[in-house]
Motif scaffolding. Structure first.
Motif, mmCIF file in Angstrom:
data_model
loop_
_atom_site.group_PDB
_atom_site.id
_atom_site.type_symbol
_atom_site.label_atom_id
_atom_site.label_comp_id
_atom_site.label_asym_id
_atom_site.label_seq_id
_atom_site.Cartn_x
_atom_site.Cartn_y
_atom_site.Cartn_z
ATOM 1 N N GLN A 96 0.832 -1.197 0.000
ATOM 2 C CA GLN A 96 0.000 0.000 0.000
ATOM 3 C C GLN A 96 0.875 1.259 0.000
ATOM 4 N N CYS A 179 1.531 -3.529 -6.733
ATOM 5 C CA CYS A 179 1.053 -2.280 -6.121
ATOM 6 C C CYS A 179 1.627 -1.042 -6.819
ATOM 7 N N THR A 191 -6.957 7.608 -4.379
ATOM 8 C CA THR A 191 -7.416 6.323 -4.912
ATOM 9 C C THR A 191 -6.273 5.315 -4.901
ATOM 10 N N ASN A 194 -6.271 3.492 -1.735
ATOM 11 C CA ASN A 194 -7.392 2.562 -1.558
ATOM 12 C C ASN A 194 -7.266 1.304 -2.408
ATOM 13 N N ALA A 195 -6.580 1.442 -3.553
ATOM 14 C CA ALA A 195 -6.545 0.334 -4.503
ATOM 15 C C ALA A 195 -6.073 -0.990 -3.884
ATOM 16 N N LEU A 197 -6.476 -2.089 -0.989
ATOM 17 C CA LEU A 197 -7.264 -2.552 0.161
ATOM 18 C C LEU A 197 -7.835 -3.948 -0.061
ATOM 19 N N ILE A 198 -8.198 -4.226 -1.305
ATOM 20 C CA ILE A 198 -8.751 -5.541 -1.621
ATOM 21 C C ILE A 198 -7.734 -6.639 -1.284
ATOM 22 N N LEU A 199 -6.446 -6.302 -1.494
ATOM 23 C CA LEU A 199 -5.395 -7.274 -1.175
ATOM 24 C C LEU A 199 -5.323 -7.521 0.334
ATOM 25 N N LEU A 201 -7.809 -7.529 2.271
ATOM 26 C CA LEU A 201 -8.973 -8.330 2.665
ATOM 27 C C LEU A 201 -8.765 -9.815 2.390
ATOM 28 N N LEU A 202 -7.970 -10.101 1.366
ATOM 29 C CA LEU A 202 -7.862 -11.491 0.911
ATOM 30 C C LEU A 202 -7.423 -12.485 2.004
ATOM 31 N N GLN A 226 -7.838 -19.175 -3.759
ATOM 32 C CA GLN A 226 -7.195 -17.863 -3.910
ATOM 33 C C GLN A 226 -5.723 -17.936 -3.461
#
Ligand SMILES: Nc1ncnc2c1ncn2[C@@H]1O[C@H](COP(=O)(O)OP(=O)(O)OP(=O)(O)O)[C@@H](O)[C@H]1O
Ligand SMILES: [Mg+2]
Lengths: 278, 268
Positions: A96, A179, A191, A194-195, A197-199, A201-202, A226
């Motif tokens: 990040q 990243c 942004t 934030n991009a 962030l999905i990583l 969560l995984l 995954q």
């Protein structure tokens, strides 16, 4: 009077290693001048470590290690279970920060300046990736140190530690390239942060915090397929001294890291070469 | 100073460039021709949005032209981008410095990327800090610099590699009158050393002071070109301001189509 001479200067595209080293030094210097970004990388996993172990650990322990009594014994078991996941999360958190600095470079003029100079293409991004890998290692040492301080005891022997270092380095390189691309692809610095962030969560949607066997059908299917599940299982297995770790899991983890890294690298490279959109 | 009999430092012919977006395609450069002899200063003027930054972008290898050719320092910007890059220095419209590093570290970064070597690099950095009056602030983080100081550092960074062709996109925007004059002196010194300069500016006095030649970009084309004196004479104008206003009247340049002409009359 100096006339314009039509000879290609010797240095055009000349010394890729020197350029990467220069860019790497720039990123280290930035990390030293602005330690906030590294601390920010460490704070997330540290807060989670304390929260998950001291609040949830007592109850969750029995869920990850059958037969363990709730309370102190459960906390110890849960600490052992999630420390590897937090190490993986730490690497993603460093991703990040590289996304943010790549977006900052692209938004300010400095990346445009690099592009108008005869430096080896890619050295600007490679230097950033190397810097982030070093930052990741520093953060990993801090997080692992904190886990040990509250009672975590890894069972790894020398070979396991070496393998662990290799896997985490590979993961850090792969996540960093992905990243960097996410950061360059973002339309603004906000942004960009934030991009990834999905990583983050995984790992939660995998074997990071509870065993995948406890998840409902479709979620479980996703968790089993995954990338973070084999990666976390590998880190966990190596820290446990190889207990319950099979070669197929390690192979899957390595293949996923290579795939993520190569895709991220190719994407970042094409974004760097592309004209900047508004 | 005599202009050498070698080829021009910048040769642009039939340059076209449009930006494509979801909203459609916008033509920005629509057949630009421009020649800048080596060792001279050309000022590129034009209203906001005329495409000055776009033109500098194409010439400095940041943007790709759709059509036409451009050669800088004898090299084609599209096919020999690296050779072009090795010959140029660019100060873009957006200040391009690393805010987290100090001024000296920013210059060191440039010296290292130009492979100047330790001793030569250090000497070059000290010399440029001195020239731009930044010696006292050299070790302070750039984030604490004023806008004008950042701009001067930006310019110093452009010159580290002693480029033979320098692009300056509105270099004096935000500079106080004294700093602006310092910069003008720098430009004159560079030219005296044989450097070729293409600068864009909104200060027409600046063009008057510095430029051997002025080119006015409007409606995607160069609508006028000449020495400041020639342009003033042709347009019977007292200042370049008047020339600028006469040449760049909205909505289009001299080749206005009849409809817009009538529209304008009704407005009056
Ligand atoms: N990356 C981009 N994508 C889409 N449109 C763009 C882009 N960059 C510039 N434009 C458009 O192209 C036109 C020319 O822009 P440019 O920046 O070259 O003008 P300029 O002459 O430098 O203006 P200014 O004096 O305001 O700096 C403008 O209408 C602008 O909106
Ligand atoms: Mg502009």
């Amino acid at each position: 009077m100096t006339a314009i001479t039509v000879t290609a200067p010797a240095r055009a595209g000349g010394k890729p290693l020197a350029d990467v080293r220069t860019m790497f030094r720039r990123n280290l210097l930035r990390a030293v001048r602005y330690p906030g970004l590294t601390l920010f990388v460490v704070v997330g996993p540290l807060v989670m470590l304390l929260l998950f172990v001291y609040i949830f650990g007592g109850a969750f322990g029995a869920g990850v290690a059958p037969g363990v009594a709730p309370g102190a014994e459960g906390r110890a078991a849960y600490l052992t279970y999630i420390t590897p996941s937090l190490l993986v999360l730490t690497v993603v958190g460093a991703g990040q920060s590289i996304a943010i600095s790549a977006a900052m470079d692209a938004a300010g003029g400095i990346m445009a300046r690099f592009k108008t100079m005869a430096i080896s293409p890619g050295s600007a991004l490679s230097g950033q990736v190397l810097g982030t890998v070093v930052q990741s290692i520093a953060a990993l040492v801090l997080v692992l140190g904190a886990a040990v301080a509250i009672g975590y005891r890894p069972q790894a022997d020398a070979v396991d530690w070496l393998a662990l270092l290799g896997v985490l380095l590979l993961l850090a390189v792969a996540i960093s390239w992905l990243c960097v691309a996410l950061g360059l692809n973002a339309r603004s610095v906000e942004t960009a942060s934030n991009a990834p962030l999905i990583l983050l969560l995984l790992p939660f949607l995998g074997s990071g915090f509870v065993p995948v066997e406890t998840m409902p059908g479709p979620v479980r299917w996703f968790a089993e397929h995954q990338p973070f599940t084999p990666i976390i299982d590998t880190v966990r297995g190596l820290l446990a001294g190889g207990v319950g770790l099979d070669g197929a899991t390690v192979a899957k983890a390595v293949v996923w890291c290579v795939l993520i890294g190569v895709a991220g690298y190719l994407w970042a490279r094409s974004l760097y070469r592309r004209e900047r959109r508004v | 100073m005599s202009i050498p009999a070698t080829r021009p430092a910048i040769e642009v012919a039939g340059l076209r460039k449009s930006y494509r977006s979801k909203a459609g395609s916008q033509v920005v450069l629509d057949g630009v021709d421009l020649v800048v002899p080596a060792g001279t200063v050309t000022a590129l003027l034009g209203p906001n949005g005329a495409g000055k930054t776009t033109a500098v972008g194409v010439l400095s290898t940041l943007l790709r032209a759709d059509e036409g050719t451009a050669r800088v320092a004898g090299h084609d910007v599209a096919r020999e981008a690296d050779a072009v890059r090795a010959s140029i220095g660019v100060t873009g419209q957006i200040t391009a410095v690393d805010d987290l590093l100090s001024g000296a570290e920013n210059l060191r970064l440039m010296a290292d990327l130009h492979h100047l070597g330790r001793a030569a690099g250090r000497q070059r950095v000290a010399e440029l800090l001195e020239r731009f009056g930044l010696t006292d602030a050299a070790d302070k983080p750039v984030a604490t610099y004023s806008g004008g100081m950042k701009r001067k550092l930006d310019l110093a960074m452009t010159l580290v590699g002693t480029p033979s062709v320098v692009f300056l996109d509105e270099p004096t925007t935000g500079l106080d009158p004294r700093s602006r004059r310092t910069l003008w002196d720098e430009v004159r010194a560079l030219v005296a050393d044989g450097t070729t300069i293409l600068l864009t500016t909104q200060y027409l006095e600046e063009a008057d002071q510095l430029a051997d030649s002025v080119a006015v970009l409007h409606g995607g084309r160069i609508v006028a070109e000449g020495t400041p004196a020639e342009l003033k004479a042709v347009h019977a104008a007292g200042s370049l301001d008047d020339v600028f206003l006469a040449l760049t009247e909205p909505p289009a340049g001299p080749e206005t189509d009849p409809r817009t002409e009538t529209d304008e009359e009704t407005v009056r």
